[in-house]
Design a protein around this motif. Structure first.
Motif, PDB file in Angstrom:
ATOM      1  N   THR B  76      55.912   5.348 -22.200  1.00 51.71           N
ATOM      2  CA  THR B  76      54.593   4.871 -22.618  1.00 51.71           C
ATOM      3  C   THR B  76      54.385   5.275 -24.063  1.00 51.71           C
ATOM      4  O   THR B  76      54.578   6.450 -24.410  1.00 51.71           O
ATOM      5  CB  THR B  76      53.476   5.470 -21.755  1.00 51.71           C
ATOM      6  OG1 THR B  76      53.685   5.116 -20.389  1.00 51.71           O
ATOM      7  CG2 THR B  76      52.110   4.961 -22.200  1.00 51.71           C
ATOM      8  N   ILE B  78      52.346   6.291 -27.295  1.00 51.40           N
ATOM      9  CA  ILE B  78      51.095   7.008 -27.529  1.00 51.40           C
ATOM     10  C   ILE B  78      50.549   6.747 -28.935  1.00 51.40           C
ATOM     11  O   ILE B  78      49.345   6.602 -29.134  1.00 51.40           O
ATOM     12  CB  ILE B  78      51.324   8.526 -27.317  1.00 51.40           C
ATOM     13  CG1 ILE B  78      51.629   8.795 -25.836  1.00 51.40           C
ATOM     14  CG2 ILE B  78      50.145   9.347 -27.807  1.00 51.40           C
ATOM     15  CD1 ILE B  78      52.140  10.193 -25.559  1.00 51.40           C
ATOM     16  N   ALA B  89      55.772   9.180 -24.526  1.00 47.95           N
ATOM     17  CA  ALA B  89      56.083  10.009 -23.367  1.00 47.95           C
ATOM     18  C   ALA B  89      57.033   9.210 -22.494  1.00 47.95           C
ATOM     19  O   ALA B  89      56.813   8.016 -22.276  1.00 47.95           O
ATOM     20  CB  ALA B  89      54.813  10.337 -22.584  1.00 47.95           C
ATOM     21  N   THR B  91      59.816   9.353 -18.899  1.00 49.20           N
ATOM     22  CA  THR B  91      60.429  10.040 -17.769  1.00 49.20           C
ATOM     23  C   THR B  91      61.794   9.424 -17.493  1.00 49.20           C
ATOM     24  O   THR B  91      62.057   8.263 -17.848  1.00 49.20           O
ATOM     25  CB  THR B  91      59.576   9.920 -16.494  1.00 49.20           C
ATOM     26  OG1 THR B  91      59.426   8.531 -16.153  1.00 49.20           O
ATOM     27  CG2 THR B  91      58.212  10.546 -16.679  1.00 49.20           C
ATOM     28  N   SER B 102      59.319  13.954 -20.886  1.00 51.16           N
ATOM     29  CA  SER B 102      59.467  14.400 -22.266  1.00 51.16           C
ATOM     30  C   SER B 102      58.404  13.778 -23.156  1.00 51.16           C
ATOM     31  O   SER B 102      57.996  12.637 -22.946  1.00 51.16           O
ATOM     32  CB  SER B 102      60.847  14.025 -22.810  1.00 51.16           C
ATOM     33  OG  SER B 102      61.882  14.541 -22.017  1.00 51.16           O
ATOM     34  N   LEU B 103      57.990  14.552 -24.153  1.00 49.25           N
ATOM     35  CA  LEU B 103      57.075  14.093 -25.191  1.00 49.25           C
ATOM     36  C   LEU B 103      57.886  14.040 -26.483  1.00 49.25           C
ATOM     37  O   LEU B 103      58.431  15.060 -26.903  1.00 49.25           O
ATOM     38  CB  LEU B 103      55.901  15.058 -25.322  1.00 49.25           C
ATOM     39  CG  LEU B 103      54.867  14.785 -26.403  1.00 49.25           C
ATOM     40  CD1 LEU B 103      54.188  13.443 -26.192  1.00 49.25           C
ATOM     41  CD2 LEU B 103      53.826  15.909 -26.417  1.00 49.25           C
TER      42      LEU B 103
END
Lengths: 150, 151
Positions: B76, B78, B89, B91, B102-103
């Motif tokens: 996604t 941001i 972000a 997964t 993770s970011l």
């Protein structure tokens, strides 16, 4: 344009069951109770609390809760662990993104909670101190609330 | 359940202007070449909706070995600052189980040789997972594939 990053770690031992602690951490109504500081409010405008879902809440002073937080849920393993990303805006301006995970365990005194927060600030390193203080205060609120009601 | 936490930063010089490298992250057909099709066998269902709040997804299969099975990426977006920064972000799931989150921040800066690309990843790995060392290796391999687009 800079990004400041930090990792924050918190631990609490709380005198309640893991199931009770889990509910308070995940349920939106429960989060509205212990989440805000004195004089502030936390109000959900959208909830879809599941892996792949997202919640949105407003928080801040009761008269004008100008912070909007979107929570993206990545992993929910009841009642042991959860992981999510929070994206925070203030009056429409992006302030930060943080990835949080909760790890719950049992202790003789009740439940143990570990919280790890990876935070990226887009408005300067000072916000990182705010995250340290804010999460610490919120978890203290959570502890007091649970120990007073269980 | 064990949760491992780790962060890493990778800096790479790409022989192209920052705006050109940024396009390789922003346009589906360009990104497919280095991100989705540069490694293990893609399932051919890579999708990119490059905007704030948009998503990216793709799956690949590993036929044998300790990582055998179906792997899925879900991202996604941001924050996007054109030609300068991307924050997202993501997964990774293995056979339907999310095993990491993770970011990530990617920045694009001009350099004498073209573009200085910086990737910073902050992650949580829910064992069993590939873990931060293998993850870093995977990201490095993808960035090598990106770099080869401009050689």
């Amino acid at each position: 344009m800079t990004t400041d990053n930090a990792r924050l770690d918190f631990a609490r031992v709380i005198g309640c069951s893991r199931v009770t602690l889990w509910h308070s951490l995940i349920d939106p109504t429960a989060r509205s109770t212990w989440g805000p500081s004195e004089g502030d409010v936390l109000r959900f405008t959208a909830t879809d609390t599941r892996e792949g879902g997202s919640d949105v809440h407003l928080c801040g002073p009761k008269a004008d809760p100008g912070y909007e937080v979107t929570t993206l849920w990545h992993r929910i393993e009841e009642p042991d662990a959860a992981c999510f990303t929070e994206v925070m805006h203030h009056n429409g301006k992006l302030l930060s993104a943080s990835q949080v995970d909760y790890a719950l365990g049992k202790t003789d005194a009740g439940s143990r909670l570990h919280v790890t927060v990876w935070v990226s600030s887009f408005v300067g390193a000072g916000l990182l101190d705010g995250f340290q203080a804010g999460w610490g205060s919120a978890l203290d609120n959570l502890t007091r609330h649970l120990e007073a009601t269980t | 359940m064990t949760i491992d936490h780790a962060d890493f930063t990778i800096k790479k010089i790409i022989r192209a202007q920052p705006a050109t490298v940024f396009r390789a992250f922003a346009e589906q057909e360009l990104k497919r070449k280095w991100f989705a099709e540069g490694g293990p066998k893609s399932k051919g269902d890579y999708r990119l909706d490059f905007r704030v709040g948009g998503t990216e997804s793709g799956r690949f299969e590993i036929a044998e070995g300790p990582g055998a099975g179906l792997h899925e990426n879900a991202t996604t977006y941001i924050d996007i600052v054109d030609d300068a920064r991307i924050v997202y972000a993501y997964t990774m799931a293995w056979n339907g189980r999310v095993h990491s989150a993770s970011l990530t921040t990617v920045t694009f800066a001009p350099s004498e040789a073209g573009c200085k690309l910086t990737v910073t990843e902050q992650g949580a790995y829910f064992a069993p997972s590939d873990g931060p060392v293998m993850r870093r290796g995977g990201v490095e391999a993808q960035l090598d594939a990106l770099s080869r687009l401009f050689d």
